[in-house]
Scaffold this motif. Structure first.
Motif, PDB file in Angstrom:
ATOM      1  N   THR A 103       0.858  -1.189   0.000  1.00 27.29           N
ATOM      2  CA  THR A 103       0.000   0.000   0.000  1.00 27.29           C
ATOM      3  C   THR A 103       0.889   1.233   0.000  1.00 27.29           C
ATOM      4  O   THR A 103       1.679   1.435   0.933  1.00 27.29           O
ATOM      5  N   LYS A 104       0.764   2.058  -1.020  1.00 30.41           N
ATOM      6  CA  LYS A 104       1.599   3.251  -1.149  1.00 30.41           C
ATOM      7  C   LYS A 104       0.965   4.218  -2.141  1.00 30.41           C
ATOM      8  O   LYS A 104      -0.036   3.899  -2.803  1.00 30.41           O
ATOM      9  N   GLN A 105       1.563   5.386  -2.241  1.00 34.11           N
ATOM     10  CA  GLN A 105       1.104   6.387  -3.198  1.00 34.11           C
ATOM     11  C   GLN A 105       1.443   5.927  -4.614  1.00 34.11           C
ATOM     12  O   GLN A 105       2.553   5.486  -4.890  1.00 34.11           O
ATOM     13  N   LEU A 106       0.464   6.045  -5.504  1.00 33.26           N
ATOM     14  CA  LEU A 106       0.645   5.603  -6.883  1.00 33.26           C
ATOM     15  C   LEU A 106       1.237   6.733  -7.703  1.00 33.26           C
ATOM     16  O   LEU A 106       0.806   7.892  -7.613  1.00 33.26           O
ATOM     17  N   THR A 107       2.213   6.384  -8.518  1.00 29.96           N
ATOM     18  CA  THR A 107       2.860   7.357  -9.405  1.00 29.96           C
ATOM     19  C   THR A 107       2.709   6.983 -10.875  1.00 29.96           C
ATOM     20  O   THR A 107       2.799   7.861 -11.738  1.00 29.96           O
ATOM     21  N   ASP A 108       2.490   5.723 -11.167  1.00 24.29           N
ATOM     22  CA  ASP A 108       2.334   5.289 -12.555  1.00 24.29           C
ATOM     23  C   ASP A 108       0.923   5.619 -13.047  1.00 24.29           C
ATOM     24  O   ASP A 108      -0.062   5.444 -12.323  1.00 24.29           O
ATOM     25  N   GLU A 109       0.818   6.090 -14.303  1.00 22.09           N
ATOM     26  CA  GLU A 109      -0.474   6.490 -14.849  1.00 22.09           C
ATOM     27  C   GLU A 109      -1.425   5.304 -14.964  1.00 22.09           C
ATOM     28  O   GLU A 109      -2.626   5.426 -14.689  1.00 22.09           O
ATOM     29  N   ASP A 110      -0.927   4.154 -15.355  1.00 20.25           N
ATOM     30  CA  ASP A 110      -1.795   2.972 -15.477  1.00 20.25           C
ATOM     31  C   ASP A 110      -2.361   2.562 -14.122  1.00 20.25           C
ATOM     32  O   ASP A 110      -3.526   2.168 -14.018  1.00 20.25           O
ATOM     33  N   ASP A 111      -1.538   2.652 -13.083  1.00 22.19           N
ATOM     34  CA  ASP A 111      -2.020   2.320 -11.744  1.00 22.19           C
ATOM     35  C   ASP A 111      -3.089   3.309 -11.280  1.00 22.19           C
ATOM     36  O   ASP A 111      -4.077   2.930 -10.640  1.00 22.19           O
ATOM     37  N   LYS A 112      -2.900   4.569 -11.598  1.00 23.15           N
ATOM     38  CA  LYS A 112      -3.898   5.569 -11.231  1.00 23.15           C
ATOM     39  C   LYS A 112      -5.222   5.324 -11.950  1.00 23.15           C
ATOM     40  O   LYS A 112      -6.307   5.451 -11.358  1.00 23.15           O
ATOM     41  N   VAL A 113      -5.137   4.975 -13.227  1.00 25.55           N
ATOM     42  CA  VAL A 113      -6.359   4.671 -13.985  1.00 25.55           C
ATOM     43  C   VAL A 113      -7.077   3.470 -13.382  1.00 25.55           C
ATOM     44  O   VAL A 113      -8.308   3.459 -13.244  1.00 25.55           O
ATOM     45  N   ALA A 114      -6.316   2.432 -12.993  1.00 27.81           N
ATOM     46  CA  ALA A 114      -6.928   1.252 -12.365  1.00 27.81           C
ATOM     47  C   ALA A 114      -7.589   1.619 -11.040  1.00 27.81           C
ATOM     48  O   ALA A 114      -8.667   1.101 -10.708  1.00 27.81           O
ATOM     49  N   ALA A 115      -6.971   2.514 -10.274  1.00 28.69           N
ATOM     50  CA  ALA A 115      -7.563   2.941  -8.997  1.00 28.69           C
ATOM     51  C   ALA A 115      -8.856   3.716  -9.226  1.00 28.69           C
ATOM     52  O   ALA A 115      -9.857   3.510  -8.516  1.00 28.69           O
ATOM     53  N   LEU A 116      -8.877   4.608 -10.208  1.00 25.95           N
ATOM     54  CA  LEU A 116     -10.088   5.375 -10.501  1.00 25.95           C
ATOM     55  C   LEU A 116     -11.211   4.468 -11.011  1.00 25.95           C
ATOM     56  O   LEU A 116     -12.384   4.671 -10.690  1.00 25.95           O
TER      57      LEU A 116
END
Length: 332
Positions: A103-116
């Protein structure tokens, strides 16, 4: 009549010769069987064992050589014991092959899209919760029973009308379910409208997106917004450690099959940790009034389950803050 004289000890000596035994046998007819036995015994004692041609079942009178015995093998129990002493068998690790939970802050764009996307799915899943709230509400159940009673009273005249009553009741039930589906369809629209704009403030700054990764899959997501002073702009803290800002949790969700396993707690702990690192150890943190799952399309009468869920989330965040504060005090 006088008895004949008894034979002397010399006449009974069986060791003198075989002829003596034979003569004695003839002289004493009652000892014929014994004489034959002694003759056989003497013949076997005189002959050497090597000249005998007996069956394998005949016991040998002399010691046998080691060549006639089968070879001796070590006992299986002894083998097992020696192997157990020589080799140490390690039990398999039950956690082998299980990926870690990070569990950590996401920096990769693909990971952010998956979180949203995960947060958008949680908005759509509110439709099922709203449908259950309508179906099992006391007012809904009372109205449904009353409607079936009126229809049955109007249609039922005799026992032959039972089939019509059952068919009509099934149709009414289907119509009610379709109506509930239509009333809760607004949550799908809210999920479709959810996009990057939600995670961006008025100044165009992007919120902090925290994710929980299990293997290659994002199973939990939190959107954290830092408001006020000291939100990463590099301003100095005061002597009390305050910077005048606060952390606001704008979204918090976990994939359905991983709920209840502590993933949500780790997300909140990471949110508190980031807030304290950027805004100071005494910075406040709480849920936003207009978070991702705050919009409700049903009348307030049917929103009791949603209010309870919000209360549980606020309590969970409060417990995390208290536990982290207690832990920091103990370290001091």
């Amino acid at each position: 009549m006088p008895r004949p004289p008894l034979p002397t000890a010399k006449q009974l000596d069986l060791r003198s010769s075989l002829q003596t035994v034979t003569d004695f046998t003839v002289a004493v007819p009652g000892f014929k069987t014994s004489a034959a036995f002694f003759s056989f015994l003497r013949a076997n004692l005189v002959l050497p064992p090597s000249t005998l041609n007996s069956n394998t079942s005949t016991p040998l009178l002399d010691p046998s050589s080691s060549q006639t015995l089968p070879p001796l093998f070590p006992s299986s129990l002894a083998t097992m014991t020696s192997n157990a002493e020589d080799e140490v068998v390690l039990a398999p690790n039950p956690l082998e092959g299980v990926p870690p939970l990070v569990t950590k802050q996401l920096t990769d764009e693909d990971d952010k899209v998956a979180a949203l996307k995960l947060i958008a799915d949680s908005i759509a899943q509110q439709r099922q919760q709203a449908a259950r709230a309508i179906i099992f509400h006391p007012l809904t159940l009372a109205g449904y029973i009353l409607l079936l009673a009126v229809i049955s009273n109007f249609i039922y005249k005799s026992r032959s009308d039972l089939g019509i009553v059952a068919t009509t009741s099934a149709g009414v039930t289907m119509a009610c379910l379709v109506a509930i589906r239509g009333l809760t369809g607004g949550y799908l629209n809210l999920a479709e409208e959810f996009n990057w704009k939600f995670a961006t403030n008025e100044d165009g700054e992007e919120d902090i997106i925290i994710g929980s990764r299990y293997g290659e899959e994002i199973i939990g997501a939190t959107i954290l917004r830092l408001e006020g002073k000291g939100n990463g702009s590099g301003k100095k803290k005061t002597k009390s450690g305050k910077t005048g800002g606060k952390g606001v949790v704008r979204a918090w969700t976990v994939r359905v099959k991983y709920r209840g396993k502590g993933v949500g707690t780790e997300l909140l702990e990471e949110a508190v940790k980031i807030t304290r690192e950027k805004l100071g150890n005494t910075a406040e943190i709480g849920f936003a009034a207009e978070h991702a799952n705050s919009k409700m399309i049903l009348p307030e009468t049917f929103n009791a389950s949603f209010r309870k869920r919000e209360a549980r989330a606020a309590k969970a965040l409060e417990n995390v803050v208290e536990s982290m504060d207690t832990g920091s005090k103990k370290k001091r």
